[in-house]
Design a protein around this motif. Structure first.
Motif, PDB file in Angstrom:
ATOM      1  N   GLN A 147       0.765  -1.071   0.452  1.00 37.55           N
ATOM      2  CA  GLN A 147       0.203   0.555   0.076  1.00 37.55           C
ATOM      3  C   GLN A 147       0.885   1.291   0.284  1.00 37.55           C
ATOM      4  O   GLN A 147       1.470   1.873   1.411  1.00 37.55           O
ATOM      5  N   ALA A 148       0.877   2.188  -1.387  1.00 35.68           N
ATOM      6  CA  ALA A 148       1.461   3.170  -1.153  1.00 35.68           C
ATOM      7  C   ALA A 148       0.409   4.477  -0.665  1.00 35.68           C
ATOM      8  O   ALA A 148      -0.364   4.268  -1.054  1.00 35.68           O
ATOM      9  N   PRO A 149       1.432   5.691  -0.369  1.00 33.77           N
ATOM     10  CA  PRO A 149       0.728   6.744   0.572  1.00 33.77           C
ATOM     11  C   PRO A 149      -0.198   6.748  -0.308  1.00 33.77           C
ATOM     12  O   PRO A 149      -0.483   7.266  -1.775  1.00 33.77           O
ATOM     13  N   GLY A 150      -1.717   7.254  -0.041  1.00 30.93           N
ATOM     14  CA  GLY A 150      -3.308   7.658  -0.828  1.00 30.93           C
ATOM     15  C   GLY A 150      -3.342   6.904  -1.528  1.00 30.93           C
ATOM     16  O   GLY A 150      -4.000   6.941  -3.285  1.00 30.93           O
ATOM     17  N   LYS A 151      -2.533   5.397  -1.518  1.00 35.29           N
ATOM     18  CA  LYS A 151      -3.597   4.190  -2.854  1.00 35.29           C
ATOM     19  C   LYS A 151      -3.681   3.709  -1.912  1.00 35.29           C
ATOM     20  O   LYS A 151      -4.102   3.340  -0.572  1.00 35.29           O
ATOM     21  N   GLN A 152      -4.640   2.187  -2.337  1.00 33.71           N
ATOM     22  CA  GLN A 152      -5.453   1.768  -2.034  1.00 33.71           C
ATOM     23  C   GLN A 152      -4.211  -0.241  -1.896  1.00 33.71           C
ATOM     24  O   GLN A 152      -3.157   0.019  -3.054  1.00 33.71           O
ATOM     25  N   ARG A 153      -4.728  -0.951  -1.358  1.00 30.66           N
ATOM     26  CA  ARG A 153      -3.075  -2.103  -1.305  1.00 30.66           C
ATOM     27  C   ARG A 153      -3.778  -3.407  -1.833  1.00 30.66           C
ATOM     28  O   ARG A 153      -5.080  -2.814  -2.952  1.00 30.66           O
ATOM     29  N   GLU A 154      -3.069  -3.719  -2.876  1.00 30.22           N
ATOM     30  CA  GLU A 154      -3.004  -4.226  -3.855  1.00 30.22           C
ATOM     31  C   GLU A 154      -1.802  -4.921  -3.806  1.00 30.22           C
ATOM     32  O   GLU A 154      -0.979  -5.415  -2.621  1.00 30.22           O
ATOM     33  N   LEU A 155      -2.561  -6.355  -4.576  1.00 31.52           N
ATOM     34  CA  LEU A 155      -1.922  -7.699  -4.488  1.00 31.52           C
ATOM     35  C   LEU A 155      -0.540  -7.259  -5.534  1.00 31.52           C
ATOM     36  O   LEU A 155      -0.719  -6.659  -5.893  1.00 31.52           O
ATOM     37  N   VAL A 156       0.286  -8.205  -4.460  1.00 30.39           N
ATOM     38  CA  VAL A 156       1.815  -8.215  -5.026  1.00 30.39           C
ATOM     39  C   VAL A 156       2.042  -9.511  -5.610  1.00 30.39           C
ATOM     40  O   VAL A 156       2.841  -9.760  -6.800  1.00 30.39           O
ATOM     41  N   ALA A 157       2.393 -10.494  -5.051  1.00 26.31           N
ATOM     42  CA  ALA A 157       2.393 -11.639  -5.513  1.00 26.31           C
ATOM     43  C   ALA A 157       1.794 -12.843  -4.235  1.00 26.31           C
ATOM     44  O   ALA A 157       1.799 -12.477  -3.548  1.00 26.31           O
ATOM     45  N   THR A 158       1.494 -14.199  -5.201  1.00 25.56           N
ATOM     46  CA  THR A 158       0.576 -14.970  -4.498  1.00 25.56           C
ATOM     47  C   THR A 158       1.670 -16.523  -4.615  1.00 25.56           C
ATOM     48  O   THR A 158       2.258 -16.280  -5.397  1.00 25.56           O
ATOM     49  N   ILE A 159       2.004 -17.314  -3.063  1.00 24.83           N
ATOM     50  CA  ILE A 159       2.136 -18.640  -3.990  1.00 24.83           C
ATOM     51  C   ILE A 159       1.348 -19.659  -3.232  1.00 24.83           C
ATOM     52  O   ILE A 159       0.678 -19.060  -2.007  1.00 24.83           O
ATOM     53  N   THR A 160       0.227 -21.024  -3.993  1.00 30.38           N
ATOM     54  CA  THR A 160       0.071 -22.124  -3.296  1.00 30.38           C
ATOM     55  C   THR A 160       0.576 -22.834  -2.440  1.00 30.38           C
ATOM     56  O   THR A 160       1.849 -22.760  -2.477  1.00 30.38           O
ATOM     57  N   SER A 161      -0.281 -23.369  -1.907  1.00 27.29           N
ATOM     58  CA  SER A 161       0.708 -24.692  -0.863  1.00 27.29           C
ATOM     59  C   SER A 161       1.540 -25.274  -1.777  1.00 27.29           C
ATOM     60  O   SER A 161       2.502 -26.238  -1.781  1.00 27.29           O
ATOM     61  N   GLY A 162       1.168 -25.826  -3.127  1.00 24.61           N
ATOM     62  CA  GLY A 162       1.215 -26.868  -4.438  1.00 24.61           C
ATOM     63  C   GLY A 162       2.991 -25.166  -4.926  1.00 24.61           C
ATOM     64  O   GLY A 162       3.377 -26.195  -5.962  1.00 24.61           O
ATOM     65  N   SER A 163       3.316 -25.028  -3.891  1.00 25.39           N
ATOM     66  CA  SER A 163       4.611 -23.448  -4.496  1.00 25.39           C
ATOM     67  C   SER A 163       3.534 -23.204  -6.442  1.00 25.39           C
ATOM     68  O   SER A 163       4.392 -22.778  -6.887  1.00 25.39           O
ATOM     69  N   SER A 164       2.466 -23.159  -6.415  1.00 23.63           N
ATOM     70  CA  SER A 164       2.177 -22.079  -7.665  1.00 23.63           C
ATOM     71  C   SER A 164       2.179 -20.628  -7.629  1.00 23.63           C
ATOM     72  O   SER A 164       1.850 -20.189  -6.582  1.00 23.63           O
ATOM     73  N   THR A 165       3.072 -19.702  -8.267  1.00 20.33           N
ATOM     74  CA  THR A 165       3.310 -18.835  -7.959  1.00 20.33           C
ATOM     75  C   THR A 165       2.105 -17.589  -9.273  1.00 20.33           C
ATOM     76  O   THR A 165       1.482 -17.563  -9.853  1.00 20.33           O
ATOM     77  N   ASN A 166       1.762 -16.659  -8.438  1.00 19.90           N
ATOM     78  CA  ASN A 166       0.976 -15.376  -9.142  1.00 19.90           C
ATOM     79  C   ASN A 166       1.520 -13.743  -9.161  1.00 19.90           C
ATOM     80  O   ASN A 166       2.052 -13.676  -8.032  1.00 19.90           O
ATOM     81  N   TYR A 167       1.954 -13.125 -10.015  1.00 12.97           N
ATOM     82  CA  TYR A 167       2.053 -11.830  -9.628  1.00 12.97           C
ATOM     83  C   TYR A 167       1.628 -10.381 -10.450  1.00 12.97           C
ATOM     84  O   TYR A 167       0.931 -10.912 -11.849  1.00 12.97           O
ATOM     85  N   ALA A 168       1.885  -9.252  -9.560  1.00 11.66           N
ATOM     86  CA  ALA A 168       1.222  -8.145 -10.239  1.00 11.66           C
ATOM     87  C   ALA A 168       1.714  -8.139 -12.009  1.00 11.66           C
ATOM     88  O   ALA A 168       3.178  -8.023 -11.604  1.00 11.66           O
ATOM     89  N   ASP A 169       1.498  -7.666 -12.582  1.00 12.65           N
ATOM     90  CA  ASP A 169       1.470  -6.967 -13.388  1.00 12.65           C
ATOM     91  C   ASP A 169       3.233  -6.588 -13.602  1.00 12.65           C
ATOM     92  O   ASP A 169       4.475  -5.998 -14.179  1.00 12.65           O
ATOM     93  N   SER A 170       2.850  -5.731 -12.667  1.00 14.29           N
ATOM     94  CA  SER A 170       3.888  -4.372 -11.701  1.00 14.29           C
ATOM     95  C   SER A 170       5.301  -5.020 -11.864  1.00 14.29           C
ATOM     96  O   SER A 170       6.211  -4.496 -12.108  1.00 14.29           O
ATOM     97  N   VAL A 171       5.233  -6.369 -10.977  1.00 16.70           N
ATOM     98  CA  VAL A 171       6.571  -6.920 -11.091  1.00 16.70           C
ATOM     99  C   VAL A 171       6.737  -7.929 -10.928  1.00 16.70           C
ATOM    100  O   VAL A 171       7.989  -8.675 -11.028  1.00 16.70           O
ATOM    101  N   LYS A 172       6.022  -8.415 -12.325  1.00 20.27           N
ATOM    102  CA  LYS A 172       6.701  -9.465 -13.221  1.00 20.27           C
ATOM    103  C   LYS A 172       7.915  -9.138 -14.014  1.00 20.27           C
ATOM    104  O   LYS A 172       8.424  -8.242 -14.100  1.00 20.27           O
ATOM    105  N   GLY A 173       8.897 -10.664 -13.294  1.00 24.75           N
ATOM    106  CA  GLY A 173      10.173 -10.406 -14.092  1.00 24.75           C
ATOM    107  C   GLY A 173      11.482  -9.839 -13.305  1.00 24.75           C
ATOM    108  O   GLY A 173      12.115  -9.702 -13.391  1.00 24.75           O
TER     109      GLY A 173
END
Length: 120
Positions: free
Chosen positions: A39-65
């Protein structure tokens, strides 16, 4: 009451790296998804990355790579390796852990947040 304890935030220059860690203060059984949000100042909280119990991952486009999420199931710990940091990555970073309950809805745990500041 088990709490999530985050560490690794700080001040870094553009292009630098940081590694965030998040671990519970006590045992949490049946952990499902783990993730990082910011969460940046003045902005809503946003997802950055998640990982499942099976280690599958998901990333926000802004942080991919640039960011990599990982977990150590033995330690119930989730990490976020952040490389090539940009000023727009400046935010308070929060970890979240979801516990699968035998009965009723899943339980969510949130960390207290750790500040990441990227200077230009």
């Amino acid at each position: 009451q088990v709490q999530l304890v985050e560490s690794g935030g700080g001040l870094v220059q553009t292009g630098g790296s940081l590694r965030l860690s998040c671990a519970p203060s006590g045992r949490i059984s049946s952990i499902n998804n783990m993730g990082w949000y910011r969460q940046a100042p003045g902005k809503q909280r946003e997802l950055v990355a998640t990982i499942t119990s099976g280690s599958s991952t998901n990333y926000a486009d802004s942080v991919k790579g640039r960011f990599t999420i990982s977990r150590d199931n033995a330690k119930n710990t989730v990490y976020l390796q952040m490389n090539s940091l940009k000023p727009e990555d400046t935010a308070v970073y929060y970890c979240k852990v979801i516990q699968t309950m035998a009965y009723g809805p899943n339980k969510e745990y949130w960390g207290q947040g750790t500040q990441v500041t990227v200077s230009s």
